[in-house]
Design an enzyme around this catalytic site. Structure first.
Site, PDB file in Angstrom:
ATOM      1  N   HIS A  14       0.817  -1.122   0.147  1.00  0.00           N
ATOM      2  CA  HIS A  14      -0.116   0.176  -0.086  1.00  0.00           C
ATOM      3  C   HIS A  14       1.022   0.994  -0.090  1.00  0.00           C
ATOM      4  O   HIS A  14       1.506   1.249   0.636  1.00  0.00           O
ATOM      5  CB  HIS A  14      -1.061   0.005   0.992  1.00  0.00           C
ATOM      6  CG  HIS A  14      -1.890   1.068   1.477  1.00  0.00           C
ATOM      7  ND1 HIS A  14      -2.176   1.826   2.356  1.00  0.00           N
ATOM      8  CD2 HIS A  14      -2.620   1.274   0.689  1.00  0.00           C
ATOM      9  CE1 HIS A  14      -3.342   2.930   2.409  1.00  0.00           C
ATOM     10  NE2 HIS A  14      -3.341   2.537   0.829  1.00  0.00           N
TER      11      HIS A  14
ATOM     12  N   GLU B 154       0.528  -0.148  -4.524  1.00  0.00           N
ATOM     13  CA  GLU B 154      -0.162   0.757  -5.255  1.00  0.00           C
ATOM     14  C   GLU B 154      -0.459   1.831  -5.215  1.00  0.00           C
ATOM     15  O   GLU B 154       0.349   2.345  -3.689  1.00  0.00           O
ATOM     16  CB  GLU B 154      -1.171   0.227  -4.176  1.00  0.00           C
ATOM     17  CG  GLU B 154      -3.280   0.612  -4.416  1.00  0.00           C
ATOM     18  CD  GLU B 154      -3.271   2.165  -3.256  1.00  0.00           C
ATOM     19  OE1 GLU B 154      -4.156   3.278  -3.185  1.00  0.00           O
ATOM     20  OE2 GLU B 154      -2.111   2.244  -2.491  1.00  0.00           O
TER      21      GLU B 154
ATOM     22  N   ASP C 207      -1.194   5.667  -5.540  1.00  0.00           N
ATOM     23  CA  ASP C 207      -2.451   6.714  -5.930  1.00  0.00           C
ATOM     24  C   ASP C 207      -1.948   8.282  -6.510  1.00  0.00           C
ATOM     25  O   ASP C 207      -1.037   8.643  -6.980  1.00  0.00           O
ATOM     26  CB  ASP C 207      -2.690   7.924  -4.382  1.00  0.00           C
ATOM     27  CG  ASP C 207      -2.969   6.968  -3.337  1.00  0.00           C
ATOM     28  OD1 ASP C 207      -4.051   6.243  -3.478  1.00  0.00           O
ATOM     29  OD2 ASP C 207      -2.464   6.700  -2.167  1.00  0.00           O
TER      30      ASP C 207
ATOM     31  N   HIS D 271      -0.985  10.249  -1.738  1.00  0.00           N
ATOM     32  CA  HIS D 271      -1.899  10.164  -1.739  1.00  0.00           C
ATOM     33  C   HIS D 271      -2.987  10.958  -1.501  1.00  0.00           C
ATOM     34  O   HIS D 271      -4.441  10.296  -2.085  1.00  0.00           O
ATOM     35  CB  HIS D 271      -1.444   9.886   0.016  1.00  0.00           C
ATOM     36  CG  HIS D 271      -3.592   9.527   0.856  1.00  0.00           C
ATOM     37  ND1 HIS D 271      -3.452   8.600   0.773  1.00  0.00           N
ATOM     38  CD2 HIS D 271      -3.502  10.193   2.301  1.00  0.00           C
ATOM     39  CE1 HIS D 271      -5.033   8.831   1.597  1.00  0.00           C
ATOM     40  NE2 HIS D 271      -4.861   9.161   2.277  1.00  0.00           N
TER      41      HIS D 271
END
Length: 361
Positions: A40, A67, A69, A82
């Protein structure tokens, strides 16, 4: 993905704090152990999120995928943050030349004050350094503050291509309706960067968003990927709110039998807040599993959940250990409970712990 809180079991040996069913014709992340362990924002439990160091550590730990953003700059370059508000994850506030850029904006219904990526060119953002977003919880990670600059999406794609083994990319498209409203269409920008990097038809690619509209638009641009719809435990998607206002259909409607049947015609899978996966009592103790995985699988949808984190703050009350919010609690009990649910993939801030929990099942 946003921050979240959350079973029972025997005590386990605690590691030192800070140690380091799909639609058959559609692509997947490629061969890997199941459930997938998706780092993450990189190994964000140990390094500032979205930093080069966080992604390199995730690769070294054996994560099946990472992952990022994705948000844009003023000149349309996609960067990894983020949120588009960057005061908590960079040193932007320490740059006097950018003091006048501080602003208050409403993003997806929430008023935020700070500095926003869309008010900077890439050349300007490239002068900033990244820092730990949760310094009180992750003091060890703060020792890496300032070591790395902001990454572009193209930087991460190059890292993946050079990783030495297949590592999947689960790309989260952030605030698409908002960026569309200010002339920064993320579907167009994302598709263009993927094509330029040779990723428009890559089996390692999964695209996810809390907004269905942008997933539809990206697929319409010919990007071959698995498409995953992110589902919050409450509220309604920003694209629906922008279109329908107070009448917007809620996330809760998407996980009813009819909602899941409709989603199965539109996307390959869903990714849910772990609170939607776990049963808890009124005091916040984790009791066991709910049924969302089985219900979604019955409609042919894959299921991911977010986010596995070892710190007490993010665990059910019955899984916490004395020592405060930052101490690691009985993470193994929660991780193994979630991994045993039949889920297809989990997002983890400490991917090595999720891999360990999977191995010990």
């Amino acid at each position: 993905m946003d921050d979240e809180n959350a079973t029972t079991g025997q005590p386990i040996e605690e590691r030192p704090h800070g140690e380091v069913a799909r639609h058959p014709a559609r692509p997947s992340l490629g061969p890997a152990s199941r459930p997938l362990v998706i780092a993450h924002r990189g190994a964000s439990g140990y390094r500032p999120e979205h930093s080069r160091a966080a992604y390199e550590l995730a690769f070294a730990m054996g994560a099946d995928a990472v992952e990022p953003d994705i948000v844009p700059t003023r000149d349309g370059v996609l960067v990894l943050r983020h949120e588009n508000e960057i005061s908590g994850t960079t040193d932007v506030a320490e740059h006097p030349e950018f003091a006048s850029r501080r602003a208050t904006k409403t993003i997806d219904g929430i008023a935020l004050t700070g500095w926003f990526t869309e008010d900077f060119t890439w050349a300007e953002l490239s002068t900033l350094r990244v820092r730990e977003r949760l310094p009180k919880l992750r003091d060890a990670s703060t020792t890496f503050d300032g070591a790395d600059g902001i990454l572009r999406l193209t930087d991460l794609l190059a890292m993946l291509d050079a990783a030495g083994r297949p590592v999947g990319l689960v790309a989260e498209i952030k605030h698409a309706a908002y960026f569309e409203s200010i002339g920064l269409p993320l579907d167009e920008l994302f598709a263009a960067e993927l094509r330029q990097a040779g990723w428009a038809n890559d089996e390692r690619l999964t695209v996810e968003s809390f907004e269905l509209d942008v997933l539809h638009l990206i697929r319409g641009r010919g990007i071959r990927a698995s498409y995953v719809y992110l589902v919050e435990a409450s509220g309604a998607p920003a694209d629906r709110v922008a279109r329908d206002g107070d009448a917007a259909r809620a996330y809760a409607d998407d996980v009813t039998p009819n909602g899941l049947a409709e989603l199965a015609l539109l996307v390959d899978g869903i990714s849910v807040d772990k609170r939607m996966l776990l049963r808890a009592d009124a005091d916040g103790n984790t009791l066991g599993l709910g049924t969302i995985v089985e219900r979604a699988h019955a409609h042919g949808l894959t299921v991911f959940c977010w986010t596995l984190r070892a710190e007490n703050r993010f665990l059910g009350k019955n899984l916490r250990r004395p020592g405060g919010a930052a101490r690691w609690g009985n993470w193994l009990e929660e991780f193994q409970l979630i991994l045993s649910s039949g889920i297809d993939g989990v997002f983890a801030d400490q991917p090595d712990l999720a891999i360990e929990a999977r191995a010990r099942l």
